[in-house]
Every structure is written in C-alpha cells, then in structure tokens.
Write an enzyme that holds these catalytic residues in place. Structure first.
Site, mmCIF file in Angstrom:
data_model
loop_
_atom_site.group_PDB
_atom_site.id
_atom_site.type_symbol
_atom_site.label_atom_id
_atom_site.label_comp_id
_atom_site.label_asym_id
_atom_site.label_seq_id
_atom_site.Cartn_x
_atom_site.Cartn_y
_atom_site.Cartn_z
ATOM 1 N N ASP A 47 -7.227 -29.447 -1.165
ATOM 2 C CA ASP A 47 -7.655 -28.514 -2.211
ATOM 3 C C ASP A 47 -7.775 -29.297 -3.529
ATOM 4 O O ASP A 47 -8.758 -29.977 -3.748
ATOM 5 C CB ASP A 47 -6.622 -27.386 -2.271
ATOM 6 C CG ASP A 47 -6.988 -26.270 -3.216
ATOM 7 O OD1 ASP A 47 -8.181 -26.048 -3.444
ATOM 8 O OD2 ASP A 47 -6.071 -25.590 -3.734
ATOM 9 N N ASN A 62 -3.784 -33.013 -4.777
ATOM 10 C CA ASN A 62 -2.480 -33.512 -5.252
ATOM 11 C C ASN A 62 -1.499 -33.775 -4.111
ATOM 12 O O ASN A 62 -0.782 -34.770 -4.127
ATOM 13 C CB ASN A 62 -1.858 -32.521 -6.249
ATOM 14 C CG ASN A 62 -2.601 -32.517 -7.570
ATOM 15 O OD1 ASN A 62 -2.851 -33.571 -8.152
ATOM 16 N ND2 ASN A 62 -2.989 -31.343 -8.033
ATOM 17 N N LYS A 99 -11.807 -28.347 0.452
ATOM 18 C CA LYS A 99 -12.302 -27.443 -0.596
ATOM 19 C C LYS A 99 -12.691 -28.318 -1.790
ATOM 20 O O LYS A 99 -11.953 -28.419 -2.760
ATOM 21 C CB LYS A 99 -11.145 -26.517 -0.980
ATOM 22 C CG LYS A 99 -11.490 -25.049 -1.101
ATOM 23 C CD LYS A 99 -10.364 -24.334 -1.804
ATOM 24 C CE LYS A 99 -9.664 -23.339 -0.940
ATOM 25 N NZ LYS A 99 -8.616 -22.596 -1.680
ATOM 26 N N ASP A 143 -1.103 -19.708 5.209
ATOM 27 C CA ASP A 143 -0.412 -18.459 4.902
ATOM 28 C C ASP A 143 -0.772 -17.892 3.537
ATOM 29 O O ASP A 143 -1.291 -18.585 2.673
ATOM 30 C CB ASP A 143 1.099 -18.688 4.903
ATOM 31 C CG ASP A 143 1.551 -19.490 3.680
ATOM 32 O OD1 ASP A 143 0.969 -20.561 3.430
ATOM 33 O OD2 ASP A 143 2.458 -19.031 2.963
HETATM 34 P P1 5GP Z 1 -3.596 -29.445 -2.865
HETATM 35 O O1 5GP Z 1 -2.364 -30.199 -3.194
HETATM 36 O O2 5GP Z 1 -4.707 -30.269 -2.255
HETATM 37 O O3 5GP Z 1 -4.095 -28.626 -4.032
HETATM 38 O O4 5GP Z 1 -3.209 -28.312 -1.885
HETATM 39 C C1 5GP Z 1 -2.887 -28.531 -0.624
HETATM 40 C C2 5GP Z 1 -1.986 -27.423 -0.124
HETATM 41 O O5 5GP Z 1 -2.215 -26.191 -0.819
HETATM 42 C C3 5GP Z 1 -2.317 -27.165 1.310
HETATM 43 O O6 5GP Z 1 -1.505 -27.941 2.144
HETATM 44 C C4 5GP Z 1 -2.047 -25.689 1.442
HETATM 45 O O7 5GP Z 1 -0.703 -25.498 1.805
HETATM 46 C C5 5GP Z 1 -2.268 -25.111 0.082
HETATM 47 N N1 5GP Z 1 -3.582 -24.451 -0.047
HETATM 48 C C6 5GP Z 1 -4.650 -24.879 -0.736
HETATM 49 N N2 5GP Z 1 -5.686 -24.040 -0.633
HETATM 50 C C7 5GP Z 1 -5.266 -23.029 0.162
HETATM 51 C C8 5GP Z 1 -5.881 -21.841 0.670
HETATM 52 O O8 5GP Z 1 -7.065 -21.498 0.437
HETATM 53 N N3 5GP Z 1 -5.108 -21.051 1.460
HETATM 54 C C9 5GP Z 1 -3.823 -21.356 1.764
HETATM 55 N N4 5GP Z 1 -3.161 -20.500 2.548
HETATM 56 N N5 5GP Z 1 -3.213 -22.471 1.322
HETATM 57 C C10 5GP Z 1 -3.919 -23.304 0.528
#
Ligand code: 5GP
Ligand code: MG
Length: 184
Positions: free
Chosen positions: A104, A107, A132, A160
């Site tokens: 996402d 990070n 994403k 979740d």
């Molecule tokens: P990042 O650190 O890349 O922003 O986020 C990664 C984590 O955020 C993922 O492992 C997940 O747990 C959570 N996450 C990010 N986007 C989503 C989403 O659309 N739905 C859900 N359920 N979790 C997300």
C-alpha cells in the site's frame, strides 16, 4: 457477513488462477538457479495467500513468519510499522522471498526488507497478493504481485477490517455503513 459486502473485485476462481501464474514464475526463477527459498511471510494478512501460494510452488522452501504492527481498527496505516517478534531461521546466505498481502504505502515492506537485508541473505525478492500503487509513499516495487488495485480499502482472502472478514474466499469492498458501525 455477506450483507456487508459492497462489491467483489476478484472471485475465488480468479484468485486461484492468478496464484498459479505467479507460482509458475517464482518456480521458474528459483528452480533455474537451483535454489531453496526461505519464504518469510507477514502475519496476519498474508496467511491465506501464503497457504495457497506455497502449495502451488515446486521449488524447495522453508517457511518463517514475522508479525508487523498493523492498522488496529482503523483503515489508515501506521506510517512507522514495527516488527513484533523475531524469525526462527538463520537468514544469512539464504535466498529470501518476502511475502505480504498488500503493498500500500510501501512502509511495511520497505521496513521489513531493510531488516532482512541487514541479516545478509544471499538474495531477497518480494511477492505480494495485491499492489495499490496510487498510495505509495516510498519507492518500492514487488518482484511479483497478484493484482493491481485502485485506492480502495479491501477485505477478504486474509485481509481484515477490525480483525474481521479474513475468511472470505474472495476479495471485496465493504459497504460504507460497515465503517460507521461499532464492531467491538
Ligand atoms: P503499507 O505499509 O504498504 O501501507 O501497508 C501494508 C499493510 O497495510 C498490509 O500488510 C495490510 O495489512 C494493510 N493494508 C493496506 N491496504 C489495505 C486494504 O485495502 N485492506 C486491508 N484489509 N488492509 C490493508
Ligand atoms: Mg499486513
């Protein structure tokens, strides 16, 4: 639970078909190099994807898990993810494949990537079920990903909302009303 679903992005059949394609690519990459993988999966979100992916892989592998601090009950990521717990395996001189549910902001993956690199693996590659790209805050690309999705909060197939909906066999969005309910 089904009445909370707004729309289904990918059905169980579509996910299965895509997983087979990724597994073939991963197999081809490592088998060609005659390598055993240390597959490190991030709990809890990647549990379903990992369970399916490893059963489609032929390359020999060992599995280890890391838990990373997550959203809590909101849909906004913490910007500084914390790694909770430690790996049981030796990483040095191993070929690590890091697996997560979704890339996402980036990070989480970049934090764990740095941590693994500091342990001197022979190589490190990354695989995520979802990408994403619109929300990226750090420059990070996964070597393999299942599907690229727009900036929408999704649940199911391990992902979740407030700890729920992980068991759905498909990937879906939730009705806006779900977020205004008290889920505790
Ligand atoms: P990042 O650190 O890349 O922003 O986020 C990664 C984590 O955020 C993922 O492992 C997940 O747990 C959570 N996450 C990010 N986007 C989503 C989403 O659309 N739905 C859900 N359920 N979790 C997300
Ligand atoms: Mg996660």
């Amino acid at each position: 639970m089904k009445s909370d679903i707004e729309h289904i992005l990918f059905t169980a059949e579509q996910i299965k078909a895509r997983n087979l394609e990724i597994a073939e690519e991963i197999d081809a990459f490592y088998t060609h190099r005659k390598k055993e993988i240390l597959l490190i999966t991030l709990l809890d979100g990647a549990i379903v994807f990992t369970a399916d992916l490893i059963r489609s892989l032929s390359v020999p592998l060992r599995l280890d898990c890391l838990r990373v601090s997550s959203y809590g009950d909101s849909t906004n990521p913490e910007t500084a993810p914390r790694i909770l717990g430690t790996l049981k395996s030796e990483v040095k001189n191993k070929h690590v494949l890091l697996v997560d549910d979704i890339l996402d902001t980036g990070n989480t993956m970049s934090r764990v990537y740095e941590e693994v690199v500091s342990k001197e693996p022979s190589s490190i590659k990354t695989c995520v079920f979802l990408d994403k790209p619109d929300r990226r805050q750090v420059d990070f690309h996964a070597d393999w990903f299942g599907f690229s999705i727009p900036d929408e909060f999704v649940v199911g197939y391990g992902l979740d909302y407030a700890g729920r909906y992980r068991q759905l066999p498909y990937l879906a969005t939730l009705k806006p009303a779900v977020y205004s309910q008290n889920l505790s």
